[in-house]
Design a protein around this motif. Structure first.
Motif, short mmCIF file in Angstrom:
data_model
loop_
_atom_site.label_atom_id
_atom_site.label_comp_id
_atom_site.label_asym_id
_atom_site.label_seq_id
_atom_site.Cartn_x
_atom_site.Cartn_y
_atom_site.Cartn_z
N GLU A 134 35.17 71.01 27.41
CA GLU A 134 34.47 72.28 27.27
C GLU A 134 33.76 72.40 25.93
O GLU A 134 32.89 73.27 25.76
N HIS A 135 34.12 71.57 24.97
CA HIS A 135 33.52 71.62 23.64
C HIS A 135 32.71 70.35 23.34
O HIS A 135 32.36 70.11 22.19
N ALA A 136 32.45 69.55 24.36
CA ALA A 136 31.81 68.25 24.14
C ALA A 136 30.34 68.28 24.53
O ALA A 136 29.92 69.07 25.38
N ASP A 137 29.58 67.40 23.90
CA ASP A 137 28.19 67.17 24.28
C ASP A 137 28.16 66.05 25.31
O ASP A 137 28.45 64.89 24.99
N PRO A 138 27.84 66.35 26.58
CA PRO A 138 27.90 65.32 27.62
C PRO A 138 27.09 64.08 27.27
O PRO A 138 27.49 62.96 27.60
N GLU A 139 25.97 64.26 26.59
CA GLU A 139 25.11 63.12 26.27
C GLU A 139 25.83 62.11 25.38
O GLU A 139 25.67 60.90 25.53
N LYS A 140 26.64 62.60 24.44
CA LYS A 140 27.38 61.70 23.55
C LYS A 140 28.39 60.87 24.32
O LYS A 140 28.58 59.68 24.03
N TRP A 141 29.03 61.48 25.30
CA TRP A 141 30.04 60.76 26.08
C TRP A 141 29.38 59.70 26.97
O TRP A 141 29.92 58.60 27.12
N VAL A 142 28.23 60.03 27.52
CA VAL A 142 27.52 59.05 28.34
C VAL A 142 27.03 57.90 27.47
O VAL A 142 27.13 56.72 27.86
N ALA A 144 28.40 56.84 24.79
CA ALA A 144 29.56 56.03 24.42
C ALA A 144 29.91 55.05 25.54
O ALA A 144 30.23 53.88 25.30
N LEU A 145 29.84 55.52 26.78
CA LEU A 145 30.18 54.67 27.92
C LEU A 145 29.15 53.57 28.14
O LEU A 145 29.49 52.41 28.37
N VAL A 146 27.87 53.95 28.10
CA VAL A 146 26.79 52.97 28.36
C VAL A 146 25.76 53.03 27.23
O VAL A 146 24.68 53.60 27.40
N PRO A 147 26.09 52.45 26.09
CA PRO A 147 25.14 52.48 24.96
C PRO A 147 23.95 51.57 25.22
O PRO A 147 23.99 50.69 26.07
N GLY A 148 22.89 51.79 24.44
CA GLY A 148 21.73 50.92 24.51
C GLY A 148 20.94 51.02 25.79
O GLY A 148 20.42 50.03 26.30
N GLU A 149 20.83 52.23 26.34
CA GLU A 149 20.06 52.39 27.57
C GLU A 149 18.56 52.21 27.30
O GLU A 149 18.06 52.64 26.26
N PRO A 150 17.83 51.58 28.22
CA PRO A 150 16.38 51.40 28.03
C PRO A 150 15.65 52.73 28.09
O PRO A 150 16.02 53.62 28.86
N ALA A 151 14.60 52.86 27.28
CA ALA A 151 13.83 54.10 27.27
C ALA A 151 13.02 54.26 28.55
O ALA A 151 12.79 55.38 29.00
N VAL A 152 12.59 53.13 29.12
CA VAL A 152 11.79 53.17 30.34
C VAL A 152 12.39 52.22 31.36
O VAL A 152 12.75 51.09 31.02
N VAL A 153 12.49 52.68 32.58
CA VAL A 153 12.96 51.84 33.68
C VAL A 153 11.77 51.63 34.62
O VAL A 153 11.22 52.59 35.16
N ALA A 181 23.88 53.98 38.01
CA ALA A 181 24.41 52.65 38.35
C ALA A 181 25.18 52.06 37.16
O ALA A 181 26.24 51.45 37.34
N ARG A 182 24.66 52.23 35.95
CA ARG A 182 25.34 51.71 34.76
C ARG A 182 26.66 52.44 34.54
O ARG A 182 27.67 51.83 34.16
N LEU A 183 26.67 53.74 34.74
CA LEU A 183 27.90 54.51 34.58
C LEU A 183 28.96 54.06 35.59
O LEU A 183 30.14 53.90 35.23
N ARG A 184 28.52 53.85 36.82
CA ARG A 184 29.47 53.38 37.84
C ARG A 184 30.06 52.03 37.44
O ARG A 184 31.27 51.81 37.55
N GLY A 185 29.20 51.14 36.96
CA GLY A 185 29.68 49.82 36.56
C GLY A 185 30.68 49.88 35.42
O GLY A 185 31.69 49.19 35.43
N ARG A 186 30.40 50.73 34.42
CA ARG A 186 31.31 50.84 33.27
C ARG A 186 32.63 51.47 33.67
O ARG A 186 33.71 51.02 33.25
N ARG A 249 33.92 53.20 24.44
CA ARG A 249 32.86 52.22 24.20
C ARG A 249 33.24 50.84 24.74
O ARG A 249 34.42 50.49 24.75
N PRO A 250 32.26 50.06 25.17
CA PRO A 250 32.56 48.70 25.65
C PRO A 250 33.30 47.90 24.60
O PRO A 250 33.00 47.96 23.41
N GLY A 251 34.31 47.16 25.05
CA GLY A 251 35.12 46.36 24.14
C GLY A 251 36.37 47.06 23.66
O GLY A 251 37.20 46.44 22.99
N ALA A 252 36.53 48.35 23.97
CA ALA A 252 37.72 49.08 23.54
C ALA A 252 38.93 48.64 24.35
O ALA A 252 38.81 48.04 25.42
N ASP A 253 40.12 48.94 23.81
CA ASP A 253 41.36 48.64 24.53
C ASP A 253 41.32 49.31 25.90
O ASP A 253 41.09 50.52 26.00
#
Length: 430
Positions: A134-142, A144-153, A181-186, A249-253
């Motif tokens: 309830e106090h989080a910015d959804p964009e930050k969480w996404v 964190a899960l899938v960093p380095g998203e391309p600007a254009v697909v 699709a990236r979120l599902r994969g992660r 983040r990728p690589g975390a325990d």
């Protein structure tokens, strides 16, 4: 007492047993550690620890509980803790205050199964009570899960027209589907990670021997060393949100990632629904596309004639270099004719000069004609290319429309699977 406590921790981490020699130190009035060590040794030996445990808890209940919970976790015997010790040792979490090293070490130990299912549920309830989402910015969480998203697909239908993939009406559905699709994969990676190397029955040891300032995988043992006065300076503490984002983040325990995913579940569920809705957006019937730097209006039946005509007119205006009258050539011709007339009454030099001037004028007129022809060819080529591009762009939009149905179907499948994986909860990681 400190030397024995240090030896005790070393034995627990290496062999899950107490040192062979019985503790021979004297009690220190008011100090919780001596009776806590006695209680731990009694527990490991299978004796009754009640008397030293009571003395230690009377002096510092939280430190005693933290010491016993972590020591038993490091030795791989976390299931022997009393149910009340974990709550006493953990204390209260807060969004407004940093997570203490003790809390993080218990969090890590519980996540890796040191205290069995009950320990993991204990941490989950602590996190659930704070309603972090309830106090989080959804964009930050996404991110964190899938960093380095391309600007254009660039979807397959627009490979030949990548600039069209940047048009918002076309970009939004493609980006949404790719992100989903990236979120599902992660999420699938987190919930299906093999954790043989993190088996819950294995001791939480510190094989690297890192100093206590390194609060990472060796955190439980580092905190224990700090409790017995053998550790170095404590590292900086982080906020609850920072820990959760790092765990995603990728690589975390994977154990920590599974718990963080549980906290992020409401955020991801809402994000999945939003992305699926965006992926179903249809391109408008009329779309303005930049072709060769000119805005061309495209419709299903073809390019708009008015916009094409305006672009062609601009191509002609920009492609044809304005040239004035060939006054230099005219002057040369007139002068040459005059010299020819004069040559009839004078020397032959005037005749030669006349021929040279008339020849130069002819060359200039020929050059002028060649430039005009080059301009005409350039304009014709640009107009032809513009028409071909416009026709190709219309067909690309038709292909994009056909592709939209497949993209929407895949996005719906990805969203459904993502929500299903989230519902499985952190135990899905085992």
């Amino acid at each position: 007492m400190h030397r024995y406590a240090e030896a005790l921790l070393a034995h627990l981490a290496a062999k899950a047993t107490a040192p062979p020699a019985a503790p021979s130190f004297s009690d220190v009035p008011g100090y919780w550690l001596p009776p806590a060590v006695e209680a731990l040794v009694a527990l490991l030996a299978g004796d009754d620890p009640l008397e030293p445990l009571s003395r230690a808890a009377g002096r510092d209940q939280q430190q005693t509980a933290l010491f016993l919970c972590l020591a038993l976790a490091v030795s791989g015997q976390g299931s022997r803790i009393h149910a009340s010790w974990l709550g006493t040792a953990f204390g209260e979490l807060s969004l407004d205050h940093p997570v203490s090293h003790g809390q993080r070490s218990l969090w890590l130990a519980a996540a890796r199964g040191a205290y069995g299912p009950a320990g993991k549920i204990f941490v989950l309830r602590k996190l659930d009570a704070l309603a972090v989402q309830e106090h989080a910015d959804p964009e930050k969480w996404v991110q964190a899960l899938v960093p380095g998203e391309p600007a254009v697909v660039v979807p397959p239908s627009l490979v030949d027209f990548p600039e069209m993939a940047e048009i918002p009406e076309l970009a939004k559905p493609a980006v949404a589907a790719a992100r989903l699709a990236r979120l599902r994969g992660r999420v699938a990676e987190i919930t299906s990670a093999r954790q043989a190397e993190h088996d819950s029955s294995a001791p939480l040891d510190n094989s690297s021997g890192s100093p206590a300032a390194t609060w990472a995988e060796n955190e439980p043992l580092a905190v224990l060393r700090s409790l017995i006065g053998q550790g170095g300076p404590a590292g900086p503490m982080a906020s609850l949100s920072s820990y959760l984002l790092d765990d995603l983040r990728p690589g975390a325990d994977p154990h920590l990632a599974a718990i963080a995913l549980h906290v992020a579940a409401p955020i991801l569920r809402g994000m999945a629904e939003e992305l699926e809705a965006d992926s179903r957006l249809e391109a408008p019937d009329t779309l303005t596309v930049p072709l060769l730097g000119h805005p061309i209006v495209l419709r299903p039946e073809g390019a708009d004639e008015a916009s094409l005509a305006a672009a062609e007119e601009l191509i002609v205006t920009e492609g044809v270099v304005p040239r004035g009258r060939p006054w230099a050539a005219v002057v040369l011709i007139v002068a040459g004719v005059a010299c020819l007339i004069g040559a009839a009454f004078a020397t032959r030099v005037l005749a030669a000069a006349a021929v040279a001037m008339i020849g130069l004028a002819g060359w200039q007129l020929w050059q002028r004609r060649k430039l005009a022809e080059a301009d005409a060819r350039y304009v014709a080529g640009q107009v032809s290319e513009l028409k071909e591009l416009a026709e190709g762009a219309v067909w690309a939009l038709h292909a994009y429309a056909r592709e939209s149905a497949t993209r929407a179907t895949q996005a719906a499948e990805d969203a459904t699977e993502l929500i299903r994986l989230i519902r499985r909860g952190p135990r899905a990681a085992h």
